[in-house]
Design an enzyme around this catalytic site. Structure first.
Site, PDB file in Angstrom:
ATOM      1  N   TYR A 198       1.005  -1.230   0.041  1.00 12.52           N
ATOM      2  CA  TYR A 198      -0.122  -0.058   0.121  1.00 12.52           C
ATOM      3  C   TYR A 198       0.933   1.260  -0.164  1.00 12.52           C
ATOM      4  O   TYR A 198       1.506   1.498   0.892  1.00 12.52           O
ATOM      5  CB  TYR A 198      -1.061  -0.041   1.263  1.00 12.52           C
ATOM      6  CG  TYR A 198      -1.954  -1.056   1.115  1.00 12.52           C
ATOM      7  CD1 TYR A 198      -2.421  -1.848   0.209  1.00 12.52           C
ATOM      8  CD2 TYR A 198      -2.956  -1.114   2.401  1.00 12.52           C
ATOM      9  CE1 TYR A 198      -3.053  -2.815   0.052  1.00 12.52           C
ATOM     10  CE2 TYR A 198      -3.841  -2.090   2.492  1.00 12.52           C
ATOM     11  CZ  TYR A 198      -4.006  -2.873   1.268  1.00 12.52           C
ATOM     12  OH  TYR A 198      -5.129  -3.911   1.330  1.00 12.52           O
ATOM     13  N   SER A 229     -13.037  -5.056   0.054  1.00 17.60           N
ATOM     14  CA  SER A 229     -13.878  -4.177  -1.038  1.00 17.60           C
ATOM     15  C   SER A 229     -15.225  -4.647  -0.910  1.00 17.60           C
ATOM     16  O   SER A 229     -16.102  -5.083  -1.852  1.00 17.60           O
ATOM     17  CB  SER A 229     -13.299  -4.479  -2.349  1.00 17.60           C
ATOM     18  OG  SER A 229     -13.777  -3.583  -3.297  1.00 17.60           O
ATOM     19  N   GLN A 251     -17.343   9.795   4.969  1.00 16.04           N
ATOM     20  CA  GLN A 251     -17.481   8.532   4.414  1.00 16.04           C
ATOM     21  C   GLN A 251     -17.419   7.494   5.712  1.00 16.04           C
ATOM     22  O   GLN A 251     -18.115   6.365   5.695  1.00 16.04           O
ATOM     23  CB  GLN A 251     -16.320   8.248   3.495  1.00 16.04           C
ATOM     24  CG  GLN A 251     -16.355   8.916   2.144  1.00 16.04           C
ATOM     25  CD  GLN A 251     -15.695   8.397   1.245  1.00 16.04           C
ATOM     26  OE1 GLN A 251     -14.520   7.951   1.477  1.00 16.04           O
ATOM     27  NE2 GLN A 251     -15.815   8.879  -0.115  1.00 16.04           N
ATOM     28  N   SER A 296      -4.749 -14.366   2.171  1.00 21.04           N
ATOM     29  CA  SER A 296      -5.565 -13.435   1.081  1.00 21.04           C
ATOM     30  C   SER A 296      -5.374 -13.893  -0.325  1.00 21.04           C
ATOM     31  O   SER A 296      -4.215 -14.325  -0.662  1.00 21.04           O
ATOM     32  CB  SER A 296      -5.171 -11.942   1.276  1.00 21.04           C
ATOM     33  OG  SER A 296      -6.007 -11.168   0.746  1.00 21.04           O
ATOM     34  N   LEU A 322     -18.040  -3.244  -0.679  1.00 22.45           N
ATOM     35  CA  LEU A 322     -18.837  -2.066  -1.646  1.00 22.45           C
ATOM     36  C   LEU A 322     -18.574  -2.299  -3.003  1.00 22.45           C
ATOM     37  O   LEU A 322     -18.978  -1.507  -4.089  1.00 22.45           O
ATOM     38  CB  LEU A 322     -18.761  -0.943  -1.325  1.00 22.45           C
ATOM     39  CG  LEU A 322     -19.290  -0.230   0.221  1.00 22.45           C
ATOM     40  CD1 LEU A 322     -19.079   0.918   0.405  1.00 22.45           C
ATOM     41  CD2 LEU A 322     -20.522  -0.789   0.413  1.00 22.45           C
TER      42      LEU A 322
END
Length: 345
Positions: free
Chosen positions: A62, A213, A295, A158, A215
């Site tokens: 990241y 994720s 948010q 993952s 959404l």
């Protein structure tokens, strides 16, 4: 905040956790996600902790390590109040040992992450991808070495296939190493592939799903509808090619139902989409991300209430899709279905 067991481990984690992909803003993908600096990240973490959300997820890739570094700065002085999960395995350079999960890479990358995070230990270390070049025995032994040294407390994976996880679990059991307790996985109303193979495996193995994720790569924010183009400020313009594909007609049908439920409940579209996930089997935590305070506060509103059985049924129906072989006979043929009780409708 609701707290849940992470799989069959003794660790209790919040139903919502916070993803730090928006910290740093470096590179073509992560700059589109967000660019929170230490000051803004600290404010967001303050809000999370006030709401009882104390688990923060990151990864070495990241923003090329910047997200971990910013997270470490933002939680300075309150490490004991937080749970840190991070990931490694993807390339962090062009060298022959700058990627993967060899013993050399795992130890070096863990030490580097500890330094960036400014901590002595990582609560949950997850392998970001399966490394087919490194023997699973070497991976699991190294993770156990890190655990015994106090560098990590739990491990997970993952983006693994179920057979890759099962092979890892088998080696751990045979050798007496710590087993994986977490699976960070893509799962949403517009992406239900997790249910066919990985979810039954996770339930069988006592592995908790940590959903990324939720959404649908930013598609279930309530800003995208059948008659509304993708907003100018949406990160989809820059990042759609990096995320899971979605059939637009299916997306619009799902959003239609989300809008209807939103009108009936007074909840926002993202809150409903997140709450649906929190009702699914094996889900231990759902990772929320936010580029700003508004948010974040909206996403935090996904807990403390539950969708009705009727609303869940509507969402299940509109998002249902044909499972791939060999799974579909168990869903459409009575003879097969009798052999395995369903995890969900």
């Amino acid at each position: 905040m609701e707290y849940r067991q992470l799989g069959q481990s003794g660790l209790r984690i919040p139903a919502l956790s916070f993803g730090t992909g928006t910290f740093g803003g470096q590179g073509p993908l992560f700059s589109a996600w967000g660019s929170s600096d230490v000051r803004e990240a600290t404010r967001l973490i303050d809000i999370c902790l006030d709401a009882g959300l104390n688990m923060f997820d990151s990864a070495d890739v990241y923003s090329n390590g910047a997200a971990e570094q910013i997270l470490g700065e933002a939680i300075k002085g309150r490490r004991d109040k937080t749970i840190i999960s991070t990931k490694l395995a993807l390339p962090m350079g062009d060298g022959p040992n700058d990627y993967g999960t060899s013993r050399h890479r795992l130890i070096g990358a863990t030490e580097a992450a500890l330094k960036r995070l400014n901590t002595d230990y990582i609560d949950l270390l997850q392998l970001h991808a399966f490394d087919a070049y490194t023997p699973v025995d070497e991976v699991m032994e190294t993770l156990d070495t890190l655990r015994q040294a106090g560098k990590i407390r739990y491990s997970g994976v993952s983006n693994f296939a179920s057979w890759q996880i099962m092979k890892s679990q088998a080696v751990a059991q045979a050798q007496g190493y710590g087993r994986h307790v977490a699976l960070q996985v893509y799962y949403s109303l517009v992406g239900r592939d997790y249910e066919w193979d990985l979810m039954p495996m996770a339930q069988d193995q006592g592995i908790g799903a940590i959903v990324w994720s939720p959404l649908g790569w930013g598609r279930l924010t309530g800003k995208i509808r059948r008659s509304t183009p993708v907003p100018a400020g949406s990160r989809l313009h820059e990042t759609a090619q990096y995320g899971p594909p979605v059939d637009e007609n299916v997306l619009y049908d799902i959003v239609d139902v989300l809008d209807q439920i939103a009108a009936e409940t007074g909840k926002s579209v993202p809150q409903i989409a997140l709450n649906w996930l929190l009702q699914r089997p094996t889900v231990s935590s759902v990772i929320i991300g936010a580029r700003n305070e508004q948010q974040l506060r909206d996403n935090l509103g996904a807990v403390g209430w539950a969708l009705s059985a009727n609303h869940i049924e509507q969402l299940d129906a509109v998002s249902k899709c044909q499972p791939p072989y060999p799974h579909y006979p168990y869903h459409i043929q009575e003879g097969f279905a009798r052999l395995n009780p369903p995890l969900f409708p």
